[in-house]
Design a protein around this motif. Structure first.
Motif, PDB file in Angstrom:
ATOM      1  N   ALA A 212      -7.694   6.331   9.842  1.00 34.28           N
ATOM      2  CA  ALA A 212      -6.327   6.750  10.158  1.00 34.28           C
ATOM      3  C   ALA A 212      -5.734   7.658   9.093  1.00 34.28           C
ATOM      4  O   ALA A 212      -4.567   8.064   9.200  1.00 34.28           O
ATOM      5  N   GLY A 213      -6.496   7.973   8.042  1.00 31.21           N
ATOM      6  CA  GLY A 213      -6.027   8.891   7.028  1.00 31.21           C
ATOM      7  C   GLY A 213      -5.257   8.254   5.897  1.00 31.21           C
ATOM      8  O   GLY A 213      -4.528   8.936   5.182  1.00 31.21           O
ATOM      9  N   ALA A 214      -5.409   6.923   5.751  1.00 35.19           N
ATOM     10  CA  ALA A 214      -4.711   6.219   4.671  1.00 35.19           C
ATOM     11  C   ALA A 214      -5.691   5.327   3.930  1.00 35.19           C
ATOM     12  O   ALA A 214      -5.546   4.099   3.909  1.00 35.19           O
ATOM     13  N   PRO A 215      -6.711   5.922   3.275  1.00 39.55           N
ATOM     14  CA  PRO A 215      -7.774   5.095   2.676  1.00 39.55           C
ATOM     15  C   PRO A 215      -7.326   4.252   1.493  1.00 39.55           C
ATOM     16  O   PRO A 215      -7.938   3.239   1.192  1.00 39.55           O
ATOM     17  N   GLY A 216      -6.242   4.646   0.805  1.00 39.46           N
ATOM     18  CA  GLY A 216      -5.814   3.892  -0.372  1.00 39.46           C
ATOM     19  C   GLY A 216      -4.646   2.966  -0.116  1.00 39.46           C
ATOM     20  O   GLY A 216      -4.079   2.420  -1.063  1.00 39.46           O
ATOM     21  N   LEU A 217      -4.277   2.786   1.138  1.00 43.17           N
ATOM     22  CA  LEU A 217      -3.093   1.996   1.474  1.00 43.17           C
ATOM     23  C   LEU A 217      -3.323   0.519   1.201  1.00 43.17           C
ATOM     24  O   LEU A 217      -4.395  -0.021   1.478  1.00 43.17           O
ATOM     25  N   ARG A 218      -2.302  -0.145   0.643  1.00 33.49           N
ATOM     26  CA  ARG A 218      -2.366  -1.599   0.446  1.00 33.49           C
ATOM     27  C   ARG A 218      -1.860  -2.284   1.703  1.00 33.49           C
ATOM     28  O   ARG A 218      -0.855  -1.880   2.279  1.00 33.49           O
ATOM     29  N   PHE A 219      -2.584  -3.322   2.152  1.00 28.96           N
ATOM     30  CA  PHE A 219      -2.204  -3.993   3.397  1.00 28.96           C
ATOM     31  C   PHE A 219      -2.229  -5.500   3.220  1.00 28.96           C
ATOM     32  O   PHE A 219      -2.915  -6.036   2.352  1.00 28.96           O
ATOM     33  N   ARG A 220      -1.465  -6.179   4.074  1.00 30.26           N
ATOM     34  CA  ARG A 220      -1.373  -7.635   4.022  1.00 30.26           C
ATOM     35  C   ARG A 220      -2.482  -8.261   4.834  1.00 30.26           C
ATOM     36  O   ARG A 220      -2.687  -7.934   5.994  1.00 30.26           O
ATOM     37  N   SER A 221      -3.216  -9.165   4.224  1.00 27.02           N
ATOM     38  CA  SER A 221      -4.218  -9.976   4.920  1.00 27.02           C
ATOM     39  C   SER A 221      -3.882 -11.423   4.598  1.00 27.02           C
ATOM     40  O   SER A 221      -4.191 -11.919   3.531  1.00 27.02           O
ATOM     41  N   GLY A 222      -3.181 -12.093   5.515  1.00 27.79           N
ATOM     42  CA  GLY A 222      -2.646 -13.403   5.207  1.00 27.79           C
ATOM     43  C   GLY A 222      -1.547 -13.242   4.175  1.00 27.79           C
ATOM     44  O   GLY A 222      -0.606 -12.497   4.372  1.00 27.79           O
ATOM     45  N   ALA A 223      -1.682 -13.919   3.043  1.00 26.28           N
ATOM     46  CA  ALA A 223      -0.677 -13.818   1.986  1.00 26.28           C
ATOM     47  C   ALA A 223      -1.160 -12.944   0.842  1.00 26.28           C
ATOM     48  O   ALA A 223      -0.525 -12.870  -0.202  1.00 26.28           O
ATOM     49  N   VAL A 224      -2.315 -12.260   1.033  1.00 27.93           N
ATOM     50  CA  VAL A 224      -2.931 -11.487  -0.052  1.00 27.93           C
ATOM     51  C   VAL A 224      -2.893 -10.011   0.302  1.00 27.93           C
ATOM     52  O   VAL A 224      -3.083  -9.637   1.450  1.00 27.93           O
ATOM     53  N   PHE A 225      -2.644  -9.172  -0.689  1.00 28.87           N
ATOM     54  CA  PHE A 225      -2.651  -7.737  -0.487  1.00 28.87           C
ATOM     55  C   PHE A 225      -3.987  -7.162  -0.936  1.00 28.87           C
ATOM     56  O   PHE A 225      -4.548  -7.567  -1.949  1.00 28.87           O
ATOM     57  N   HIS A 226      -4.482  -6.198  -0.167  1.00 28.05           N
ATOM     58  CA  HIS A 226      -5.762  -5.560  -0.463  1.00 28.05           C
ATOM     59  C   HIS A 226      -5.572  -4.048  -0.506  1.00 28.05           C
ATOM     60  O   HIS A 226      -4.760  -3.487   0.240  1.00 28.05           O
ATOM     61  N   ASP A 227      -6.357  -3.371  -1.335  1.00 27.82           N
ATOM     62  CA  ASP A 227      -6.429  -1.924  -1.277  1.00 27.82           C
ATOM     63  C   ASP A 227      -7.416  -1.560  -0.185  1.00 27.82           C
ATOM     64  O   ASP A 227      -8.516  -2.104  -0.124  1.00 27.82           O
ATOM     65  N   ALA A 228      -7.021  -0.612   0.669  1.00 27.32           N
ATOM     66  CA  ALA A 228      -7.918  -0.201   1.748  1.00 27.32           C
ATOM     67  C   ALA A 228      -9.065   0.648   1.234  1.00 27.32           C
ATOM     68  O   ALA A 228     -10.061   0.842   1.921  1.00 27.32           O
ATOM     69  N   ALA A 229      -8.947   1.195   0.054  1.00 28.32           N
ATOM     70  CA  ALA A 229     -10.026   2.034  -0.479  1.00 28.32           C
ATOM     71  C   ALA A 229     -11.206   1.175  -0.894  1.00 28.32           C
ATOM     72  O   ALA A 229     -11.045   0.069  -1.314  1.00 28.32           O
TER      73      ALA A 229
END
Length: 229
Positions: A212-229
């Protein structure tokens, strides 16, 4: 008299972790994730209502109850494996065991069984329903159909069809987050702020955000945030 038994998958996870002395080693042997083994062990502990391991970080040690359970469980699995090997050695029996998710089995494999039987009338096909990675040594599985990139260690994979992933959300989730149908489609940034559900790995969310063009975006997975990169 019916037998009172806990889930056999949980028993296998416990036995492998106890015998090998670690959750990661058990995950490697059973070809599942570390999280899947931990989940099964905790489910078994919930079933018994007591702890089977003492935990200190990533180190585990059998409790007294776990030590009592290990020996007979290991012996039982050895007996089962021996019986399976004896049956499989029957030269007059040709069995092909195919492992797949229930939806794949019924939609992709079952409609083709009659054609396969016409080509190979001496082969009996057994369908094994599972979504976890197959262990071709201990599961008795000959062929497995799985969704993924195909880079699983210790296997030879062949792509049989293209797949795709895309986000789905219930209307109530969007409504609770303050979105209306007129707001769709959401941007990757808006989606990343929602609680994102997944299986044992966030691999496909990472791949989707990259696509989707946002490889470095941080996202919520449950209660933990992850870097998409």
């Amino acid at each position: 008299m019916s037998r009172q038994l806990p889930p056999l998958t949980a028993l296998r996870a416990f036995e492998a972790a106890a015998r090998l002395g670690g959750v990661s080693k058990a995950a490697d042997e059973l070809h599942v994730t570390h999280a899947a083994i931990s989940h099964q062990i905790r489910a078994l502990e919930d079933w018994f209502g007591l702890s089977l391991f003492d935990r200190a970080g990533r180190q585990i040690r059998l409790t007294e109850a776990g030590a009592k359970l290990l020996s007979p469980i290991s012996a039982a699995f050895d007996n089962i494996a021996g019986a399976v090997n004896l049956v499989c050695e029957d030269a007059n029996q040709k069995v092909l065991t195919v492992s797949a998710a229930p939806s794949v089995a019924y939609k992709l494999l079952v409609p083709r069984l009659s054609s396969f039987a016409a080509m190979e009338p001496d082969v009996e096909v057994h369908l094994h329903h599972s979504v976890e990675l197959a262990n071709f040594v201990s599961d008795g599985v000959d062929v497995a159909v799985r969704f993924g990139r195909g880079n699983w260690p210790g296997t030879v994979s062949k792509r049989i069809m293209e797949g795709f992933v895309q986000p789905f959300a219930s209307p109530s989730l969007l409504q609770n987050a303050g979105y209306a149908l007129a707001d769709l489609p959401l941007t990757p940034e808006q989606i990343a702020a929602l609680p994102l559900h997944h299986e044992d790995s966030t691999e496909f969310w990472r791949a989707w955000f990259e696509k989707a063009g946002a490889p470095g975006l941080r996202f919520r997975s449950g209660a933990v945030f992850h870097d998409a990169a």
